[in-house]
Design an enzyme around this catalytic site. Structure first.
Site, PDB file in Angstrom:
ATOM      1  N   GLY A 138      24.398  38.505  38.988  1.00 51.97           N
ATOM      2  CA  GLY A 138      24.280  39.993  38.438  1.00 51.97           C
ATOM      3  C   GLY A 138      23.250  39.806  37.067  1.00 51.97           C
ATOM      4  O   GLY A 138      22.693  41.301  37.088  1.00 51.97           O
ATOM      5  N   ASP A 156      33.364  44.145  36.240  1.00 52.46           N
ATOM      6  CA  ASP A 156      34.611  43.553  36.548  1.00 52.46           C
ATOM      7  C   ASP A 156      34.577  42.097  36.304  1.00 52.46           C
ATOM      8  O   ASP A 156      34.678  41.441  37.544  1.00 52.46           O
ATOM      9  CB  ASP A 156      35.108  44.033  37.750  1.00 52.46           C
ATOM     10  CG  ASP A 156      36.568  43.672  37.989  1.00 52.46           C
ATOM     11  OD1 ASP A 156      37.197  42.996  36.936  1.00 52.46           O
ATOM     12  OD2 ASP A 156      36.918  43.784  39.190  1.00 52.46           O
TER      13      ASP A 156
HETATM   14  N1  SPD Z   1      42.186  37.663  30.837  1.00 51.75           N
HETATM   15  C1  SPD Z   1      41.659  37.745  32.253  1.00 51.75           C
HETATM   16  C2  SPD Z   1      40.633  39.062  32.368  1.00 51.75           C
HETATM   17  C3  SPD Z   1      40.317  39.192  33.774  1.00 51.75           C
HETATM   18  C4  SPD Z   1      39.491  40.705  34.002  1.00 51.75           C
HETATM   19  N2  SPD Z   1      38.783  40.655  35.234  1.00 51.75           N
HETATM   20  C5  SPD Z   1      40.066  40.529  36.358  1.00 51.75           C
HETATM   21  C6  SPD Z   1      39.367  40.746  37.736  1.00 51.75           C
HETATM   22  C7  SPD Z   1      40.164  41.742  38.535  1.00 51.75           C
HETATM   23  N3  SPD Z   1      39.345  42.329  39.746  1.00 51.75           N
END
Ligand code: SPD
Length: 279
Positions: A138, A156
């Site tokens: 990315g 994400d």
């Molecule tokens: N502490 C964990 C944080 C995770 C954030 N991303 C989660 C991905 C879900 N699609």
């Protein structure tokens, strides 16, 4: 009864889940990937010993990452998702009928393959013809791509450790902005303002250098340390509390958590957060 699997935060706090069965455990070129079947949270994706998402509470995270941005951006024809290999974020994006193309950039092919096999209730949109999944970096993509700009960019990622750490760099955010249309909206997961206050505040400062409108918002995600999570809405135009009502109503129908009140309430910041941000 099964063993306990524990995530340790800051070496002082642990969240433990009793494991009925380990469905997958493997090492990708980037990280350790595991899927656990747990009594309390259903199936859980774990990356490098950090709980990523669970069948039990994933909707709280994915609906809040996606819908505040997708209901307020002027256009949502082209959406870019960086990370999100479990498929929950693109599932929510593709519930919007106005989305014509959703490009998902995921570094780790194993996360997607394992999620497709073991977390089918989370990734329900893999076969949507509007989805274009690319297994590339990315950081490189946002730095170099000459693809058409996006109306919405969603980040994400994991926590700012391991392979996901670079997703919290200012230069990465600059690249994301480069990929946005001038009135586009970006939303990202911005960690827990309780457990990771320093990262949360630092992230807001980095984003404020790049966007004129930067608005953190908060909601519960029980799987993540302290259960209090944040996301951040960014743009150079518009504001997060003016959703396009028809678009919003269409997605509220069928959402497990997201509705008009949750959208408004999420942007109400507790005093400790306002003070930390000097608002
Ligand atoms: N502490 C964990 C944080 C995770 C954030 N991303 C989660 C991905 C879900 N699609």
């Amino acid at each position: 009864m099964g063993l306990w699997y524990e995530e340790t935060f800051d070496d002082h706090i642990r969240l433990g889940l009793r494991v009925k069965e380990t469905l997958f455990s493997g090492q990708s070129p980037y990280q350790r990937v595991e899927v656990l079947d747990t009594g309390g949270f259903g199936r859980v994706l774990v990356l490098d010993n950090v709980f990523m998402t669970s069948e039990y509470d994933e909707f709280l995270y994915h609906e809040l990452l996606v819908h505040p941005a997708l209901t307020t951006a002027p256009r949502i024809d082209r959406v870019l998702v960086i990370g999100g290999g479990d498929g929950g974020t693109v599932r929510e994006v593709l519930r919007h009928r106005e989305v014509g193309t959703c490009v998902m950039i995921e570094l780790d092919r194993m996360v997607v393959e394992v999620s497709k096999e073991h977390l089918p209730s989370i990734g329900t949109a893999w076969d949507d013809p509007r989805l274009d999944v690319r297994f590339i970096d990315g950081i490189e993509y946002v730095k170099e791509s000459d693809d058409e700009k996006y109306d919405v960019v969603l980040l994400d990622g994991t926590d700012p450790v391991g392979p996901g750490a670079v997703l919290f760099d200012e230069t990465f955010y600059e690249g994301c902005k480069r990929m946005l249309t001038p009135d586009g909206v970006m939303a990202l997961q911005s960690e827990s303002p309780l457990l990771m206050m320093d990262v949360f505040v630092e992230t807001q400062h980095k984003l404020r250098k790049l966007f004129s409108e930067v608005h953190p918002y908060i909601g519960p995600v029980p799987l993540y340390g302290t259960g209090t999570w944040s996301w951040t809405w960014c743009s150079d135009t518009g504001e997060p509390l003016r959703p396009i009502l028809e678009r919003q109503a269409a997605v509220v129908e069928g959402s497990k958590a997201y509705n008009e009140e949750i959208h408004r309430a999420a942007f109400a910041l507790p005093n400790y957060v306002q003070r930390a941000l000097k608002l």
